[in-house]
Design a protein around this motif. Structure first.
Motif, PDB file in Angstrom:
ATOM      1  N   TRP A 132       0.843  -1.195   0.000  1.00 63.72           N
ATOM      2  CA  TRP A 132       0.000   0.000   0.000  1.00 63.72           C
ATOM      3  C   TRP A 132       0.887   1.258   0.000  1.00 63.72           C
ATOM      4  O   TRP A 132       0.665   2.202  -0.738  1.00 63.72           O
ATOM      5  N   TYR A 151     -20.414   5.496   2.799  1.00 59.06           N
ATOM      6  CA  TYR A 151     -20.506   5.436   4.260  1.00 59.06           C
ATOM      7  C   TYR A 151     -21.489   6.492   4.770  1.00 59.06           C
ATOM      8  O   TYR A 151     -22.292   6.223   5.665  1.00 59.06           O
ATOM      9  N   GLY A 180      -8.003  -1.392   9.460  1.00 57.39           N
ATOM     10  CA  GLY A 180      -7.742  -1.040   8.054  1.00 57.39           C
ATOM     11  C   GLY A 180      -8.515   0.216   7.679  1.00 57.39           C
ATOM     12  O   GLY A 180      -9.104   0.311   6.620  1.00 57.39           O
ATOM     13  N   ASP A 203      -4.523   1.098  11.212  1.00 58.80           N
ATOM     14  CA  ASP A 203      -4.096   0.827   9.835  1.00 58.80           C
ATOM     15  C   ASP A 203      -2.595   0.645   9.854  1.00 58.80           C
ATOM     16  O   ASP A 203      -1.891   1.282  10.656  1.00 58.80           O
ATOM     17  N   SER A 204      -2.105  -0.227   8.969  1.00 58.57           N
ATOM     18  CA  SER A 204      -0.666  -0.482   8.954  1.00 58.57           C
ATOM     19  C   SER A 204       0.092   0.592   8.174  1.00 58.57           C
ATOM     20  O   SER A 204       1.325   0.576   8.158  1.00 58.57           O
ATOM     21  N   ALA A 232      -3.645  -5.593  11.187  1.00 54.65           N
ATOM     22  CA  ALA A 232      -4.873  -6.311  11.541  1.00 54.65           C
ATOM     23  C   ALA A 232      -4.575  -7.562  12.369  1.00 54.65           C
ATOM     24  O   ALA A 232      -5.368  -7.952  13.214  1.00 54.65           O
ATOM     25  N   GLN A 233      -3.409  -8.168  12.150  1.00 59.57           N
ATOM     26  CA  GLN A 233      -3.106  -9.433  12.820  1.00 59.57           C
ATOM     27  C   GLN A 233      -2.739  -9.246  14.285  1.00 59.57           C
ATOM     28  O   GLN A 233      -2.768 -10.205  15.047  1.00 59.57           O
ATOM     29  N   PHE A 246     -13.745  -2.222   6.791  1.00 56.44           N
ATOM     30  CA  PHE A 246     -14.411  -1.599   5.649  1.00 56.44           C
ATOM     31  C   PHE A 246     -13.534  -1.704   4.408  1.00 56.44           C
ATOM     32  O   PHE A 246     -12.471  -1.075   4.348  1.00 56.44           O
ATOM     33  N   ASP A 247     -13.990  -2.452   3.447  1.00 58.35           N
ATOM     34  CA  ASP A 247     -13.312  -2.526   2.145  1.00 58.35           C
ATOM     35  C   ASP A 247     -11.803  -2.700   2.305  1.00 58.35           C
ATOM     36  O   ASP A 247     -11.022  -2.010   1.637  1.00 58.35           O
ATOM     37  N   GLN A 309       2.336  -8.896   1.597  1.00 61.83           N
ATOM     38  CA  GLN A 309       2.377  -9.165   3.041  1.00 61.83           C
ATOM     39  C   GLN A 309       2.580 -10.657   3.322  1.00 61.83           C
ATOM     40  O   GLN A 309       2.422 -11.488   2.431  1.00 61.83           O
TER      41      GLN A 309
HETATM   42  C1  LIG Z   1      -8.919   0.046   0.196  1.00 62.32           C
HETATM   43  S1  LIG Z   1      -8.241   0.766   1.630  1.00 62.32           S
HETATM   44  C2  LIG Z   1      -9.702   1.034   2.623  1.00 62.32           C
HETATM   45  C3  LIG Z   1      -9.477   2.066   3.667  1.00 62.32           C
HETATM   46  C4  LIG Z   1     -10.702   2.399   4.546  1.00 62.32           C
HETATM   47  N1  LIG Z   1     -11.193   1.256   5.280  1.00 62.32           N
HETATM   48  C5  LIG Z   1     -11.815   3.008   3.731  1.00 62.32           C
HETATM   49  O1  LIG Z   1     -12.867   2.365   3.623  1.00 62.32           O
HETATM   50  O2  LIG Z   1     -11.660   4.119   3.201  1.00 62.32           O
HETATM   51  C6  LIG Z   1      -7.452  -0.616   2.422  1.00 62.32           C
HETATM   52  C7  LIG Z   1      -6.698  -0.250   3.684  1.00 62.32           C
HETATM   53  O3  LIG Z   1      -6.266  -1.461   4.322  1.00 62.32           O
HETATM   54  C8  LIG Z   1      -5.011  -1.194   4.919  1.00 62.32           C
HETATM   55  N2  LIG Z   1      -4.329  -2.478   5.172  1.00 62.32           N
HETATM   56  C9  LIG Z   1      -3.875  -3.361   4.259  1.00 62.32           C
HETATM   57  N3  LIG Z   1      -3.337  -4.409   4.877  1.00 62.32           N
HETATM   58  C10 LIG Z   1      -3.448  -4.197   6.216  1.00 62.32           C
HETATM   59  C11 LIG Z   1      -3.078  -4.929   7.364  1.00 62.32           C
HETATM   60  N4  LIG Z   1      -2.512  -6.126   7.260  1.00 62.32           N
HETATM   61  N5  LIG Z   1      -3.364  -4.386   8.565  1.00 62.32           N
HETATM   62  C12 LIG Z   1      -3.956  -3.178   8.685  1.00 62.32           C
HETATM   63  N6  LIG Z   1      -4.314  -2.444   7.628  1.00 62.32           N
HETATM   64  C13 LIG Z   1      -4.079  -2.949   6.394  1.00 62.32           C
HETATM   65  C14 LIG Z   1      -4.306  -0.306   3.916  1.00 62.32           C
HETATM   66  O4  LIG Z   1      -3.199   0.358   4.478  1.00 62.32           O
HETATM   67  C15 LIG Z   1      -5.453   0.596   3.471  1.00 62.32           C
HETATM   68  O5  LIG Z   1      -5.519   1.762   4.245  1.00 62.32           O
END
Ligand SMILES: C[S@@+](CC[C@H](N)C(=O)[O-])C[C@H]1O[C@@H](n2cnc3c(N)ncnc32)[C@H](O)[C@@H]1O
Length: 352
Positions: A132, A151, A180, A203-204, A232-233, A246-247, A309
């Motif tokens: 990302w 949303y 996330g 968020d990572s 997330a883990q 969310f997404d 990842q």
């Molecule tokens: C498509 S974006 C969606 C962001 C937000 N939820 C939204 O709806 O606007 C995906 C998000 O997932 C985060 N992400 C991806 N892998 C992740 C992980 N392993 N742990 C936490 N966040 C993660 C990314 O950094 C990114 O901000």
């Protein structure tokens, strides 16, 4: 083999339309950045000279841009007055950030992704992921603007009420994690509606968390909403009443690990809300415009993010309800159901 020339002609016609749409996508992004749609919405029909004056832009460029937009059917052209108009219905899609139909964020993301093309093409060759954080920053802001209207329109009016007993719990006060969360659009919509509850977005991606914190400050919500860099883990906390994804679950390398962490940190009577793009379970169910758009983003954004990842499951943005349910079951959730949906999103509820 005989070539059916009618088929060639029809397909070439389709591609001509797609090429027109593709170059217009760049022009939408430029018009958005320069405030051309918002000026047309506020000022009514304008000539190229008037629009250039209002927006501090060069008339010759604006004249050509307007012609493309009229040929695209985005603007209406009056040959007598030589003015271009943005119909109010089109303004909802192109100019009004908070309208449920606003769609310009998608173009901003695409502009960033075109910039990222060399590393994406390399990734096809090597099979490596593209994280990302490796993307042009327009992807992050474009994603925020792409999802936020959904949303605003659905989250507290229909998605939360569709979950079993969750609305009452949020109104009374509970702890919510938004995993996330990106720029925190969903977290802030929830926080505005349920002042008794506390919210933490994880968020990572550190740059996204920085922006989310700024948004919370701007909206005066920083006392009840925290944003923290965490994956997330292994995000921190316990006893959450609601954990949302969310997404983003399909963007993760280890979605089972992320969902399992939610299972560990959720209160016994808590709920997980998983919002994912709407998709059928089989590829052949998704061969339509929504599937086209999401498979597109999935190829150049979601799948490479997941492959970058640990585990690298690569769920893809069109995983479908059956596969997502499997992921949640593997993470320990015994009860999973589709709580509600829109034409572009499905909302799953998972319980211990
Ligand atoms: C498509 S974006 C969606 C962001 C937000 N939820 C939204 O709806 O606007 C995906 C998000 O997932 C985060 N992400 C991806 N892998 C992740 C992980 N392993 N742990 C936490 N966040 C993660 C990314 O950094 C990114 O901000």
């Amino acid at each position: 083999m005989t070539i059916d020339m009618n088929k060639v002609e029809a397909f070439a016609g389709q591609i001509l339309g797609d090429q027109g749409a593709a170059i217009t996508a760049l022009l939408v992004h430029i018009g958005d950045k320069l405030g051309l749609y918002k000026a047309l919405q506020a000022g009514g029909p304008m000539t190229s000279i008037e629009l250039a004056d209002k927006t501090g832009t060069a008339e010759r460029y604006v004249r050509e841009w307007l012609a493309n937009q009229a040929a695209s059917g985005y603007l209406e052209y009056d040959a007598e007055t030589t003015r271009f108009a943005l119909p109010p219905e089109h303004a909802m899609v192109l100019a009004e950030e908070t309208s449920p139909a606003f769609m310009v964020g998608g173009f901003e993301s695409m502009a960033g992704l075109f910039r990222d093309e060399p590393q994406l093409t390399d990734a096809f060759r090597t099979g490596d992921g593209v994280g990302w954080h490796q993307h042009d920053a327009r992807l992050f802001r474009g994603v925020e603007r792409f999802f936020k209207p959904g949303y605003l329109a659905n989250l507290t009016s229909s998605w939360i009420p569709a979950l079993d007993g969750v609305e009452a719990k949020l109104a009374a006060g509970t702890l919510v994690a938004d995993v996330g969360c990106g720029h925190g659009a969903s977290t802030l919509v929830l926080a505005r509606t349920y002042p008794q509850s506390s919210f933490v977005g994880f968020d990572s991606h550190p740059e996204s968390i920085e922006v989310a914190r700024q948004r919370a400050e701007e909206e005066g919500l920083a006392d009840r909403v925290r944003f923290e860099v965490a994956s997330a883990q292994d995000f921190p906390g316990s006893d959450y009443g609601l954990i949302c994804f969310f997404d983003c679950l399909h963007d993760m390398g280890d979605p089972v690990g992320g969902a399992a962490r939610a299972h560990q940190t959720l209160a016994d009577d808590g709920a997980v809300m998983l919002v994912e793009p709407m998709a059928g379970d089989r590829l052949e169910d998704n061969l339509h415009p929504v599937g086209r758009l999401y498979y597109g983003f999935s190829t150049v954004c979601c799948t490479p993010a997941s492959l970058s990842q640990d585990v690298g499951l690569g769920l893809g943005a069109q995983a479908g309800e059956a596969r997502l349910t499997e992921v949640l079951n593997e993470a320990g959730f015994r009860r999973v159901r589709r709580a509600t949906e829109t034409p572009v999103n499905m909302v799953l509820e998972a319980r211990k």
